[in-house]
Design a protein around this motif. Structure first.
Motif, PDB file in Angstrom:
ATOM      1  N   VAL A 175       0.811  -1.214   0.000  1.00 38.82           N
ATOM      2  CA  VAL A 175       0.000   0.000   0.000  1.00 38.82           C
ATOM      3  C   VAL A 175       0.850   1.272   0.000  1.00 38.82           C
ATOM      4  N   GLU A 279       7.112   6.551   8.496  1.00 42.13           N
ATOM      5  CA  GLU A 279       5.859   6.726   9.225  1.00 42.13           C
ATOM      6  C   GLU A 279       4.922   7.679   8.494  1.00 42.13           C
ATOM      7  N   LEU A 282       3.469   5.816   5.541  1.00 42.08           N
ATOM      8  CA  LEU A 282       2.521   4.817   5.995  1.00 42.08           C
ATOM      9  C   LEU A 282       1.197   5.456   6.391  1.00 42.08           C
ATOM     10  N   GLU A 283       1.265   6.587   7.071  1.00 42.22           N
ATOM     11  CA  GLU A 283       0.040   7.284   7.474  1.00 42.22           C
ATOM     12  C   GLU A 283      -0.733   7.762   6.250  1.00 42.22           C
ATOM     13  N   ARG A 286      -2.374   4.778   4.653  1.00 42.26           N
ATOM     14  CA  ARG A 286      -3.548   4.322   5.407  1.00 42.26           C
ATOM     15  C   ARG A 286      -4.750   5.212   5.150  1.00 42.26           C
ATOM     16  N   GLN A 287      -4.513   6.514   5.079  1.00 46.85           N
ATOM     17  CA  GLN A 287      -5.613   7.432   4.787  1.00 46.85           C
ATOM     18  C   GLN A 287      -6.173   7.180   3.395  1.00 46.85           C
ATOM     19  N   GLU A 289      -6.007   4.415   1.736  1.00 47.29           N
ATOM     20  CA  GLU A 289      -6.666   3.112   1.747  1.00 47.29           C
ATOM     21  C   GLU A 289      -8.054   3.223   2.374  1.00 47.29           C
ATOM     22  N   ALA A 290      -8.168   4.008   3.452  1.00 47.54           N
ATOM     23  CA  ALA A 290      -9.467   4.202   4.096  1.00 47.54           C
ATOM     24  C   ALA A 290     -10.447   4.899   3.144  1.00 47.54           C
ATOM     25  N   GLU A 293     -11.571   2.379   0.519  1.00 50.24           N
ATOM     26  CA  GLU A 293     -12.572   1.453   1.049  1.00 50.24           C
ATOM     27  C   GLU A 293     -13.922   2.118   1.216  1.00 50.24           C
TER      28      GLU A 293
END
Length: 312
Positions: A175, A279, A282-283, A286-287, A289-290, A293
């Motif tokens: 990701v 980091e 990655l953050e 993740r955002q 990816e959210a 979704e």
């Protein structure tokens, strides 16, 4: 370009780790010291949750020592985790693995309760070379290619110390975009999973920002920071004679040069990421990816709410 690579044998490795970890005392994860965040497998963390973990920053002799120190501090600050740096070809530091594992599981040892250790890592991280160094013999196949080891092996390092080796495994979906490029640059993904030029351009962007002097010295260039990445790749090609007719540069060959220089460390000791930068990536991932979704769920809700088409 999203870089993804998860061959069939990695599904088998996942199953094997799931079964093996039930009887394991310590999990060693071998990381590439040049990309310690990107080479850490989040799927492995999920599969081995609750087990003490030893993070080994391998190939530290190829990495930036100042950044290696940052990463060791970062991993050593995590619960149930120890981290050490290693050059897998040097025998004495390799033996430190046994002591580190015993410190993580002090109640294991002796013939009644032998130490059982699982060693894992991404493809081409140097795991087989390390095992051969530990055993003093050619116990595992090695090669500068992703996916050499294909099945689990049990290796006895001492009368009461069993090491279980597994094939290198990535995770089903990468990701963090930067991680995909860094893994490709290191040789952790199969050759057919990425485009050399794109990977080389990403590498050059990092190098001209963080290691401009090394880049200039190696390729006999000046003021690389002022050059766009594409122009920098062209200049590398010119310096190395990667030319086509009429003075045009063969960008494929130029890209191969950049990637080879990184892998062989002829550019000098380079680390592509810091704990802070990783980091942040990655953050952001993740955002994203959210959000992805949520959009997917919204489309599904919308489809369920639509009336059926005539004739259905």
């Amino acid at each position: 370009m999203a870089i993804q690579w998860f061959p069939g044998h990695m599904h088998l490795t996942r199953k094997a780790i799931t079964e093996r970890v039930k009887d394991i005392d310590v999990v060693i994860e071998l990381l590439d010291a040049r990309l310690p965040g990107s080479s850490a497998n989040p799927l492995l963390a999920e599969l081995t949750a609750g087990r003490p973990s030893l993070k080994v920053l391998n190939k530290q002799d190829l990495a930036d020592p100042a950044r290696t120190a940052l990463w060791l501090d970062w991993y050593n600050g995590q619960p149930g985790t120890r981290a050490i740096g290693l050059d897998a070809s040097v025998t004495a530091p390799a033996r430190a693995l046994i002591d580190a594992c015993r410190a993580l599981a002090p109640n294991r040892g002796g013939m009644v309760k032998p130490m059982r250790v699982l060693i894992c890592g991404i493809p081409n991280v140097g795991k087989s070379t390390l095992i051969n160094t530990l055993t003093g013999r050619r116990a595992a196949k090695t090669g500068d290619e992703a996916g050499i080891t294909k099945m689990e092996q049990r290796i006895t390092l001492a009368d009461d110390f069993y090491l279980f080796d597994t094939p290198g495994m990535l995770w089903p979906r990468i990701v963090v975009a930067q991680s995909g490029y860094h893994l490709a640059a290191s040789g952790a993904v199969g050759r057919n999973a990425y485009d050399d030029e794109e990977v080389a351009l990403e590498l050059l962007a990092v190098l001209k920002r963080d290691y401009p002097a090394q880049l200039e010295a190696r390729f006999r260039l000046q003021d690389v920071g002022a050059l766009p990445d594409e122009d920098l790749l062209v200049e590398v090609g010119r310096q190395r004679g990667a030319l086509l007719g009429k003075g045009r540069v063969n960008l494929q060959k130029a890209a191969e040069v950049v990637i080879h220089e990184f892998r062989s460390a002829t550019l000098g000791r380079v680390t592509l990421e810091t704990p802070e930068s990783f980091e942040q990536w990655l953050e952001s991932a993740r955002q994203a990816e959210a959000e992805r979704e949520e959009k997917k769920a919204a489309r599904q809700r919308e489809r369920k709410g639509r009336p059926a088409a005539p004739g259905h």
